[in-house]
Write a protein that holds these residues in place. Structure first.
Motif, PDB file in Angstrom:
ATOM      1  N   ALA A   1     -36.670   4.160   6.865  1.00 21.45           N
ATOM      2  CA  ALA A   1     -36.716   2.769   6.612  1.00 21.45           C
ATOM      3  C   ALA A   1     -35.998   2.292   5.219  1.00 21.45           C
ATOM      4  CB  ALA A   1     -38.188   2.224   6.376  1.00 21.45           C
ATOM      5  N   SER A   2     -36.253   3.276   4.132  1.00 19.17           N
ATOM      6  CA  SER A   2     -35.398   2.870   2.943  1.00 19.17           C
ATOM      7  C   SER A   2     -34.048   2.973   3.221  1.00 19.17           C
ATOM      8  CB  SER A   2     -35.764   3.732   2.061  1.00 19.17           C
ATOM      9  OG  SER A   2     -37.232   3.877   1.687  1.00 19.17           O
ATOM     10  N   ASP A   3     -33.416   4.046   4.049  1.00 16.45           N
ATOM     11  CA  ASP A   3     -32.158   3.938   4.112  1.00 16.45           C
ATOM     12  C   ASP A   3     -31.664   2.847   4.909  1.00 16.45           C
ATOM     13  OD1 ASP A   3     -32.103   6.547   3.199  1.00 16.45           O
ATOM     14  OD2 ASP A   3     -32.042   7.654   5.005  1.00 16.45           O
ATOM     15  N   GLY A   4     -32.614   2.396   6.114  1.00 20.47           N
ATOM     16  CA  GLY A   4     -32.099   1.079   6.772  1.00 20.47           C
ATOM     17  C   GLY A   4     -31.956   0.084   5.815  1.00 20.47           C
ATOM     18  N   PHE A   5     -32.789  -0.385   4.934  1.00 19.85           N
ATOM     19  CA  PHE A   5     -32.927  -1.498   4.067  1.00 19.85           C
ATOM     20  C   PHE A   5     -31.807  -1.423   3.182  1.00 19.85           C
ATOM     21  CE2 PHE A   5     -34.539  -3.476   0.074  1.00 19.85           C
ATOM     22  CZ  PHE A   5     -34.616  -4.726   0.566  1.00 19.85           C
ATOM     23  N   ILE A   6     -31.676  -0.086   2.473  1.00 23.00           N
ATOM     24  CA  ILE A   6     -30.401   0.237   1.342  1.00 23.00           C
ATOM     25  C   ILE A   6     -29.187  -0.260   2.189  1.00 23.00           C
ATOM     26  CG2 ILE A   6     -29.236   1.692   0.256  1.00 23.00           C
ATOM     27  CD1 ILE A   6     -32.009   2.862  -0.481  1.00 23.00           C
TER      28      ILE A   6
ATOM     29  N   LEU B   1     -23.295  -5.638  -0.221  1.00 19.22           N
ATOM     30  CA  LEU B   1     -22.410  -5.465  -1.613  1.00 19.22           C
ATOM     31  C   LEU B   1     -21.001  -5.135  -1.226  1.00 19.22           C
ATOM     32  CD1 LEU B   1     -25.433  -3.659  -3.227  1.00 19.22           C
ATOM     33  CD2 LEU B   1     -24.504  -5.570  -4.086  1.00 19.22           C
ATOM     34  N   MET B   2     -20.770  -4.579  -0.127  1.00 20.64           N
ATOM     35  CA  MET B   2     -19.464  -3.837   0.095  1.00 20.64           C
ATOM     36  C   MET B   2     -18.560  -4.796   0.865  1.00 20.64           C
ATOM     37  SD  MET B   2     -20.721   0.117   1.571  1.00 20.64           S
ATOM     38  CE  MET B   2     -19.341   0.520   1.934  1.00 20.64           C
ATOM     39  N   LYS B   3     -19.004  -6.097   0.788  1.00 18.56           N
ATOM     40  CA  LYS B   3     -18.042  -7.297   1.441  1.00 18.56           C
ATOM     41  C   LYS B   3     -16.805  -7.097   1.075  1.00 18.56           C
ATOM     42  CE  LYS B   3     -20.646 -10.369   4.250  1.00 18.56           C
ATOM     43  NZ  LYS B   3     -21.704 -11.352   3.895  1.00 18.56           N
ATOM     44  N   ASN B   4     -16.831  -7.010  -0.523  1.00 17.52           N
ATOM     45  CA  ASN B   4     -15.338  -7.198  -1.327  1.00 17.52           C
ATOM     46  C   ASN B   4     -14.400  -5.949  -0.896  1.00 17.52           C
ATOM     47  OD1 ASN B   4     -16.816  -5.269  -2.481  1.00 17.52           O
ATOM     48  ND2 ASN B   4     -16.512  -6.419  -4.655  1.00 17.52           N
ATOM     49  N   GLY B   5     -14.866  -4.994  -0.241  1.00 19.21           N
ATOM     50  CA  GLY B   5     -13.802  -3.904   0.053  1.00 19.21           C
ATOM     51  C   GLY B   5     -14.440  -2.648  -0.626  1.00 19.21           C
ATOM     52  N   ALA B   6     -15.321  -2.766  -1.413  1.00 19.11           N
ATOM     53  CA  ALA B   6     -15.541  -1.525  -2.525  1.00 19.11           C
ATOM     54  C   ALA B   6     -16.279  -0.678  -1.418  1.00 19.11           C
ATOM     55  CB  ALA B   6     -16.558  -2.152  -3.580  1.00 19.11           C
ATOM     56  N   GLY B   7     -16.199   0.669  -2.262  1.00 22.62           N
ATOM     57  CA  GLY B   7     -16.696   1.819  -1.604  1.00 22.62           C
ATOM     58  C   GLY B   7     -17.969   2.065  -2.086  1.00 22.62           C
ATOM     59  N   CYS B   8     -18.799   3.083  -1.653  1.00 22.03           N
ATOM     60  CA  CYS B   8     -20.087   3.756  -2.029  1.00 22.03           C
ATOM     61  C   CYS B   8     -20.168   5.131  -1.959  1.00 22.03           C
ATOM     62  CB  CYS B   8     -20.996   2.812  -1.040  1.00 22.03           C
ATOM     63  SG  CYS B   8     -22.698   3.458  -1.003  1.00 22.03           S
TER      64      CYS B   8
ATOM     65  N   ARG C   1     -23.064   1.704  11.366  1.00 24.87           N
ATOM     66  CA  ARG C   1     -22.730   0.477  11.964  1.00 24.87           C
ATOM     67  C   ARG C   1     -23.665  -0.459  12.423  1.00 24.87           C
ATOM     68  NH1 ARG C   1     -18.398  -1.898  10.471  1.00 24.87           N
ATOM     69  NH2 ARG C   1     -19.296  -3.481  11.754  1.00 24.87           N
ATOM     70  N   THR C   2     -24.893   0.006  12.582  1.00 28.22           N
ATOM     71  CA  THR C   2     -25.832  -0.874  13.014  1.00 28.22           C
ATOM     72  C   THR C   2     -26.171  -1.844  11.929  1.00 28.22           C
ATOM     73  OG1 THR C   2     -26.919   1.353  13.548  1.00 28.22           O
ATOM     74  CG2 THR C   2     -27.934  -0.605  14.604  1.00 28.22           C
ATOM     75  N   PHE C   3     -26.085  -1.659  11.006  1.00 27.52           N
ATOM     76  CA  PHE C   3     -26.508  -2.264   9.598  1.00 27.52           C
ATOM     77  C   PHE C   3     -25.295  -2.980   8.850  1.00 27.52           C
ATOM     78  CE2 PHE C   3     -29.774   0.768   9.866  1.00 27.52           C
ATOM     79  CZ  PHE C   3     -30.950   0.089  10.008  1.00 27.52           C
ATOM     80  N   ASN C   4     -24.025  -3.041   9.731  1.00 28.07           N
ATOM     81  CA  ASN C   4     -22.823  -3.524   9.278  1.00 28.07           C
ATOM     82  C   ASN C   4     -22.305  -2.898   8.053  1.00 28.07           C
ATOM     83  OD1 ASN C   4     -22.839  -5.372  11.285  1.00 28.07           O
ATOM     84  ND2 ASN C   4     -23.602  -7.027  10.188  1.00 28.07           N
ATOM     85  N   VAL C   5     -22.192  -1.629   8.076  1.00 26.39           N
ATOM     86  CA  VAL C   5     -21.757  -0.638   7.129  1.00 26.39           C
ATOM     87  C   VAL C   5     -20.571  -0.135   7.487  1.00 26.39           C
ATOM     88  CG1 VAL C   5     -22.016   0.917   5.296  1.00 26.39           C
ATOM     89  CG2 VAL C   5     -23.899  -0.729   5.636  1.00 26.39           C
ATOM     90  N   ASP C   6     -19.355  -0.208   6.980  1.00 24.87           N
ATOM     91  CA  ASP C   6     -18.360   0.979   7.620  1.00 24.87           C
ATOM     92  C   ASP C   6     -18.490   2.406   7.083  1.00 24.87           C
ATOM     93  OD1 ASP C   6     -16.916  -1.060   8.801  1.00 24.87           O
ATOM     94  OD2 ASP C   6     -15.647  -1.885   7.057  1.00 24.87           O
ATOM     95  N   PRO C   7     -18.944   3.255   7.886  1.00 27.52           N
ATOM     96  CA  PRO C   7     -19.388   4.604   7.569  1.00 27.52           C
ATOM     97  C   PRO C   7     -18.113   5.244   6.791  1.00 27.52           C
ATOM     98  CG  PRO C   7     -20.068   4.208   9.759  1.00 27.52           C
ATOM     99  CD  PRO C   7     -19.028   3.082   9.264  1.00 27.52           C
ATOM    100  N   GLU C   8     -16.886   4.984   6.953  1.00 28.07           N
ATOM    101  CA  GLU C   8     -15.708   5.540   6.278  1.00 28.07           C
ATOM    102  C   GLU C   8     -15.513   5.228   4.969  1.00 28.07           C
ATOM    103  OE1 GLU C   8     -15.339   3.616   9.115  1.00 28.07           O
ATOM    104  OE2 GLU C   8     -13.535   2.607   9.136  1.00 28.07           O
TER     105      GLU C   8
END
Lengths: 250, 501
Positions: free
Chosen positions: A69-74, A81-88, A103-110
């Motif tokens: 659940a925490s993974d999902g929330f984060i 946070l990553m909207k500006n193209g930054a990485g993680c 991808r379910t949480f709109n994050v680009d895994p790459e």
């Protein structure tokens, strides 16, 4: 006339409150540049009503269900946070996060770099180094414990560069004494389907903000509605628990 | 395993080279000449000229008289050695140890122990060299034997076979003339005067007798050919384009000293890299210690760079591995792998955070240097359904996904590396279970989605397919379960494979 003085007093008190925050060492983020994190009503809990990106957020995850659940929330926060193209960076000694699900949480895994190391010290070292990088917007680390010194080092790195730090802490027994900006506990809640549809609905969590520096801790129920957070009203919640009891499989 | 050596003799090295450079000389007899004590002497002869009786060592005027229409070309001194050096570098494809034959300056010596089997055997190995050189335009004679001396002798004088099988080089030498031993002309003349036209006629003589008559060097050559005495080779090394040396007047023993040394080397190296528009990918620092030991440390970067400070930080992580002991007298820093460096546009870059940011590359280098490159992963979608194989490791930081990530099927936020068996109670076939027990905790299934059948990749492994169900228990915790195989198997095994957020 009376009305005007009331307004004046309110402004004065607000200004004083901000001053107190400043004296306490909290650097306010300019609200014009700081973006809303999309947590709706929950954001009032944070100082000045802005999600503290310059801080260490600690998530307590005792059981795998909580850590999922925490993974999902984060992940959902990372998407914003990553909207500006930054990485993680995602650092772990025993990672279970499945990149294909992000991808379910709109994050680009790459755009996430995973570091699967074998020692806890390496996790902390990499986290501190990564927090100094401009190319990242957030660093996530899975560790068992975090002591005062370590957390202070991380906090200093965070304040310098503004990269948000997320820590998934597994150990509950150890005495908690660190200077994390916020401490969270996320636990899953039964999902809710409209119109008694069969199957499982959007993920729903019970968000407990156990501690937040200069803010107001609280507890909310939150749903990830595919592309945004929805804070659940108590009314609907009652309904959902009612449905949950009624529903049968098949 | 005994050592094996190949001797390559370029019969007409300089003449062949001239013919390659000037194709019009191909069918004309020509010689190369050089002035020697006021006379013009023929030093190299082309194949056509040789057929007409011209030999090296003749006077140019005599040669012209024998062979009408002879072309005479002036030779530059030292060209043969330069040519052999270059050919030797080309030969490194066949073996790592190649040396110029210093006795005759007409050939190369290669140590080929453990190499020929890669070409399918010694015969094929020699054949390959021969055909490649023939295609280039060089005529060569080759021989392979247990010693440098024997290989040299057979390549020049051998008449039977160039393949001298292990242990038989002494027999092969017996019938060869004494010149085959790489001895001076005066000694050869002396031997011939005494009637020794073949090696076998004097090989059995007592050493003291031979030493008295022909000198110590003759015995050395004989012993080298027979393999009773070692012969050192001076192998050719391919020079690296980017390499810096730092000899130290006093041996360096302290960490500070090593740091200063590395810094100094890096400054020079990075300057030359910058001039050529290159960036370092891998670098090796070799420290030569006073006691003769050599210590090597290497670094690698994830993207080409010529930043002194960054490379120094990478080396700094490795300084602990350098044990100076009595002191280091020479540092050599070499860039073993370089790549073209595209000059970044600073202004544009600063505004856009992302994985291309230099700070990210530096972090990755640091992590790879300290913890190891194997810990860094980046995932791209793979066009496969089997969950464990649906993501693949990206090859580089800039590799793009060739297909979009799929979102049409539910995938768990956390995936267990190996599915763990669970106990279930399922009432109806092809329906999700009523409850399941995982780690001694009983979960009542309240809601469920599925099944999603995922077929095993039968061309890779064997086993049952999986029917996946997404289930939610009474506390709202969501799991990914699957049944292995069909329901009509008596006891289908259920597994838990992941946790949904």
């Amino acid at each position: 006339m009376q009305y005007k003085t009331m307004e004046g007093k309110k402004e004065l008190i607000e200004k004083l409150q901000k001053d107190i925050l400043l004296w306490q060492g909290y650097k306010p983020q300019e609200s014009c540049t700081a973006e809303r994190i999309g947590l709706g009503i929950m954001e009032t809990a944070f100082p000045n009503g802005v999600f503290p990106t310059r801080g260490i957020h600690e998530f307590i995850t005792a059981i795998p269900e909580h850590s999922a659940a925490s993974d999902g929330f984060i992940s959902a926060l990372l998407a914003i946070l990553m909207k500006n193209g930054a990485g993680c960076v995602w650092i772990s000694t025993s990672r279970k996060l499945f990149p294909a699900s992000l991808r379910t949480f709109n994050v680009d895994p790459e755009r996430i770099i995973f570091m699967d190391v074998s020692k806890e010290q390496d996790v902390l070292w990499i986290m501190e180094e990564a927090l100094k990088c401009d190319g990242f917007c957030a660093v996530v680390a899975e560790i068992t414990s975090l002591n005062l010194t370590e957390s202070r080092r991380l906090q200093l790195a965070v304040e310098k560069n503004g990269v948000t730090g997320f820590i998934l802490r597994k150990d509950l027994r150890k005495a908690v004494s660190n200077i994390a900006t916020a401490r969270w506990r996320i636990s899953p809640l039964p999902s809710y389907n409209e119109d008694e549809m069969p199957g499982i609905g959007f993920p729903r969590w019970n968000i407990e903000l156990l501690k937040v520096r200069n803010g107001n801790p609280g507890s909310w129920e939150l749903e990830w509605a595919g592309d945004r957070f929805v804070v659940i009203d108590q009314e609907i919640k009652k309904d959902s628990s009612y449905y949950a009891e009624q529903r049968q499989i098949g | 395993m005994g050592k094996r050596y190949v001797s390559v003799w370029f019969c007409h090295l300089l003449a062949d080279w001239q013919a390659i450079r000037h194709p019009e000389l191909q069918d004309i007899p020509f010689v190369l000449v050089m002035a020697d004590h006021g006379r013009i002497i023929v030093t190299a002869v082309s194949q056509q000229a040789q057929k007409q009786g011209v030999e090296a060592g003749m006077r140019a005027a005599d040669a012209k008289a024998i062979c009408p229409g002879l072309q005479v070309i002036n030779e530059k001194p030292g060209r043969a050695l330069k040519l052999l050096q270059a050919l030797g570098e080309w030969f490194i494809r066949y073996t790592p140890t190649v040396a110029v034959d210093e006795f005759s300056s007409e050939g190369l010596i290669m140590e080929v122990s453990g190499c020929p089997h890669l070409w399918g055997g010694e015969r094929e190995y020699l054949q390959d060299i021969k055909t490649h050189l023939k295609a280039k335009g060089y005529t060569v004679r080759l021989a392979i034997a247990d010693t440098i001396g024997a290989a040299w002798a057979v390549s020049r004088f051998g008449k039977v076979t160039p393949l001298i099988s292990p242990g038989t080089h002494t027999e092969a030498l017996l019938s060869l003339p004494p010149e085959a031993l790489r001895i001076e002309k005066s000694t050869v003349a002396k031997l011939q005067k005494l009637g020794f036209y073949q090696i076998k006629s004097f090989i059995g003589m007592p050493r003291s007798v031979l030493r008295r008559r022909f000198g110590e060097s003759f015995l050395t050559r004989l012993a080298q050919a027979l393999g009773t005495q070692n012969e050192a080779m001076c192998p050719i090394t391919v020079p690296l384009d980017f390499q810096e040396r730092l000899p130290c007047l006093e041996p360096i023993k302290t960490r500070k000293g090593i740091e200063m040394g590395i810094n100094k080397l890096l400054e020079c190296l990075c300057l030359s890299l910058e001039k050529d528009g290159k960036g370092l990918r891998t670098g090796v620092l070799t420290c030569y210690r006073v006691d003769g030991k050599i210590i090597k440390v290497d670094i690698g970067t994830n993207a080409p760079t010529h930043s002194v400070s960054h490379l120094f930080k990478l080396f700094e992580l490795k300084i602990d591995q350098i044990r100076p002991a009595l002191g280091i007298e020479l540092f050599i820093l070499a860039a073993t792998k370089v790549e073209d460096l595209v000059a970044p546009q600073e202004v544009l870059w600063d505004g856009n955070p992302g994985l291309n940011d230099r700070s990210v590359i530096r972090l990755l280098d640091k992590v790879a240097g300290k913890v190891g490159a194997h810990v860094i992963h980046r995932y791209l979608p793979d066009t496969r359904y089997w969950p464990e194989r649906s993501v693949k490791d990206a090859g580089s930081i800039s590799e793009k996904a060739s297909t979009p990530w799929r979102t049409d099927k539910p995938r768990p936020t956390e995936l267990l590396r190996h599915p763990e068996p669970i106990e279930v109670m399922a009432l109806i076939p092809d329906h999700p279970p009523k409850f399941f027990v995982y780690k001694a905790v009983r979960h009542q299934v309240v809601k469920a989605d599925g099944p999603e059948r995922i077929e095993r990749e039968w061309w890779l492994d064997v086993g049952e397919h999986r029917d996946y169900y997404q289930v939610e228990d009474q506390y709202g915790q969501r799991y990914w379960l699957f049944r292995s195989g069909h329901y009509f198997n008596e006891q289908p095994q259920w597994y838990i494979h992941g946790f949904f957020a």
